[in-house]
Structure formats: C-alpha cells, structure tokens
Design a protein around this motif. Structure first.
Motif, short mmCIF file in Angstrom:
data_model
loop_
_atom_site.label_atom_id
_atom_site.label_comp_id
_atom_site.label_asym_id
_atom_site.label_seq_id
_atom_site.Cartn_x
_atom_site.Cartn_y
_atom_site.Cartn_z
N CYS A 277 1.27 -1.34 0.14
CA CYS A 277 0.41 0.29 -0.37
C CYS A 277 0.76 1.44 -0.09
CB CYS A 277 -0.94 -0.01 1.17
SG CYS A 277 -0.18 0.20 2.96
N ALA A 278 0.42 2.70 -0.78
CA ALA A 278 0.96 3.55 -0.58
C ALA A 278 0.22 4.69 -0.79
CB ALA A 278 1.95 3.73 -1.97
N THR A 279 0.90 5.87 -0.22
CA THR A 279 0.17 6.77 -0.71
C THR A 279 -0.07 7.98 -2.14
OG1 THR A 279 1.42 8.17 1.23
CG2 THR A 279 -0.30 7.06 1.99
N ALA A 280 -0.73 8.76 -1.84
CA ALA A 280 -0.37 9.77 -2.82
C ALA A 280 -1.11 10.63 -2.84
CB ALA A 280 -0.56 9.44 -4.57
N PRO A 281 -0.44 11.94 -3.36
CA PRO A 281 -1.16 13.59 -2.86
C PRO A 281 -2.16 13.94 -3.98
CG PRO A 281 0.72 14.01 -4.00
CD PRO A 281 0.36 12.46 -4.35
N PHE A 282 -2.84 12.76 -4.74
CA PHE A 282 -4.11 13.07 -5.57
C PHE A 282 -3.98 11.76 -6.55
CE2 PHE A 282 -2.38 14.01 -10.04
CZ PHE A 282 -1.14 14.74 -9.18
N ALA A 283 -5.60 11.85 -6.98
CA ALA A 283 -5.14 10.95 -8.24
C ALA A 283 -6.19 11.09 -9.67
CB ALA A 283 -6.37 9.08 -7.82
N SER A 284 -6.29 10.33 -10.70
CA SER A 284 -7.29 11.34 -11.32
C SER A 284 -7.28 9.50 -12.76
CB SER A 284 -6.22 11.76 -12.80
OG SER A 284 -5.19 11.08 -12.91
N ASP A 285 -8.48 9.49 -13.55
CA ASP A 285 -8.76 8.70 -14.26
C ASP A 285 -7.37 7.88 -14.08
OD1 ASP A 285 -11.92 9.97 -15.00
OD2 ASP A 285 -11.33 9.13 -12.79
N ARG A 286 -6.78 8.83 -15.33
CA ARG A 286 -5.43 7.94 -16.62
C ARG A 286 -4.04 7.60 -15.20
NH1 ARG A 286 -5.78 8.34 -21.94
NH2 ARG A 286 -7.29 9.50 -22.82
N TYR A 287 -3.85 8.84 -14.04
CA TYR A 287 -2.91 8.03 -13.74
C TYR A 287 -3.13 8.25 -11.98
CZ TYR A 287 -1.89 10.88 -17.59
OH TYR A 287 -1.77 11.67 -19.41
N TRP A 288 -4.01 6.65 -11.79
CA TRP A 288 -4.02 6.85 -10.43
C TRP A 288 -3.04 5.45 -10.34
CZ3 TRP A 288 -5.09 1.60 -9.16
CH2 TRP A 288 -5.31 1.00 -10.18
N GLY A 289 -2.56 4.61 -11.11
CA GLY A 289 -1.62 3.51 -10.85
C GLY A 289 -0.54 3.11 -11.64
N VAL A 290 0.04 5.23 -11.46
CA VAL A 290 1.41 5.33 -11.43
C VAL A 290 2.21 4.83 -10.50
CG1 VAL A 290 3.28 6.53 -12.51
CG2 VAL A 290 0.30 6.60 -13.68
N PRO A 291 2.77 4.37 -10.20
CA PRO A 291 3.80 4.43 -8.62
C PRO A 291 4.54 5.78 -8.87
CG PRO A 291 4.14 2.15 -9.60
CD PRO A 291 4.06 3.02 -10.98
#
Length: 126
Positions: free
Chosen positions: A96-110
């Motif tokens: 599991c990991a944290t990110a500041p934001f997500a989008s439809d295209r790029y949510w899965g980019v490590p």
C-alpha cells in the motif's frame, strides 16, 4: 512522516478469499489517496486499486474488477483490500502507498506515490 504496514497475506487456493489491511500512522494531512499495488516475480509493479479520502472515489485495474473491493475505516486509520475469487495470476507481493491526488488516467502510476509499506505476500496455488 507517514508509516504504512500491510497485513493479511498468506496462502490460499484458487477461488478463495483474503482481506489485506493497510494501517497508516504518522502525519496524514498531506495525502488524498491510498493505493494498493502488486508485483509478481519477473513482472513490473502494477496498480491494483486506490481510494480517495476526499470523496471516496475508487479505481480498479481491469484484471481485478468485480473480484476485489477497496474500503476505508477512518476511525482505525486503515484501508482494506478484500480479494475474492482469487486466481494463480494474483500471486504477488501486495503493497500500500499514499499519493497527494489521483486521476482517471494516472492513479496507478507508482511514481505518483510517496510513502510505501513493506508489502505482504499473497500466494494463490493448489
């Protein structure tokens, strides 16, 4: 800093189920997204699912849609990944990991994720 600890992995037969947990501690004010990733032997890390804290939006990889469900317990500061109808190709180390934001295209980019747990092994085999 943010710390994440995964648990719940193990050995399960094809068609079985597991529930993974991601316990989050430390400073949690800077991120909106918790994601689950997996990496199988000889393969690149791939995004499995993520959930946004701001509005509860979820994303899933096509390979797990209809079988996996991500959820959040804010009181326990924990994110779960319920995995049903498991297949041998689901075998991997799940992180599991944290990110500041997500989008439809790029949510899965490590590279968009800044803090990571150490991972938990999931093995699906007869």
């Amino acid at each position: 800093q943010v710390q994440l600890v995964e648990s719940g992995g193990g050995l399960v037969q094809p068609g079985g189920s597991l529930r993974l947990s991601c316990a989050i501690s430390g400073s949690t004010v800077h991120y909106d997204v918790i994601g689950w990733f997996r990496q199988a032997p000889g393969k690149e890390r791939e995004g499995v699912s993520c959930i946004k804290s701001s509005d509860g939006t979820t994303y899933y990889a096509d390979s797990v849609k209809g079988r996996f469900t991500i959820s959040r317990d804010n009181a326990k500061n924990t994110v779960y990944l319920q995995m049903n109808s498991l297949k041998p190709e689901d075998t991997a180390i799940y992180s599991c990991a944290t990110a500041p934001f997500a989008s439809d295209r790029y949510w899965g980019v490590p590279t968009l994720y800044d803090y990571w747990g150490q991972g938990t092994q999931v093995t699906v085999s007869s």
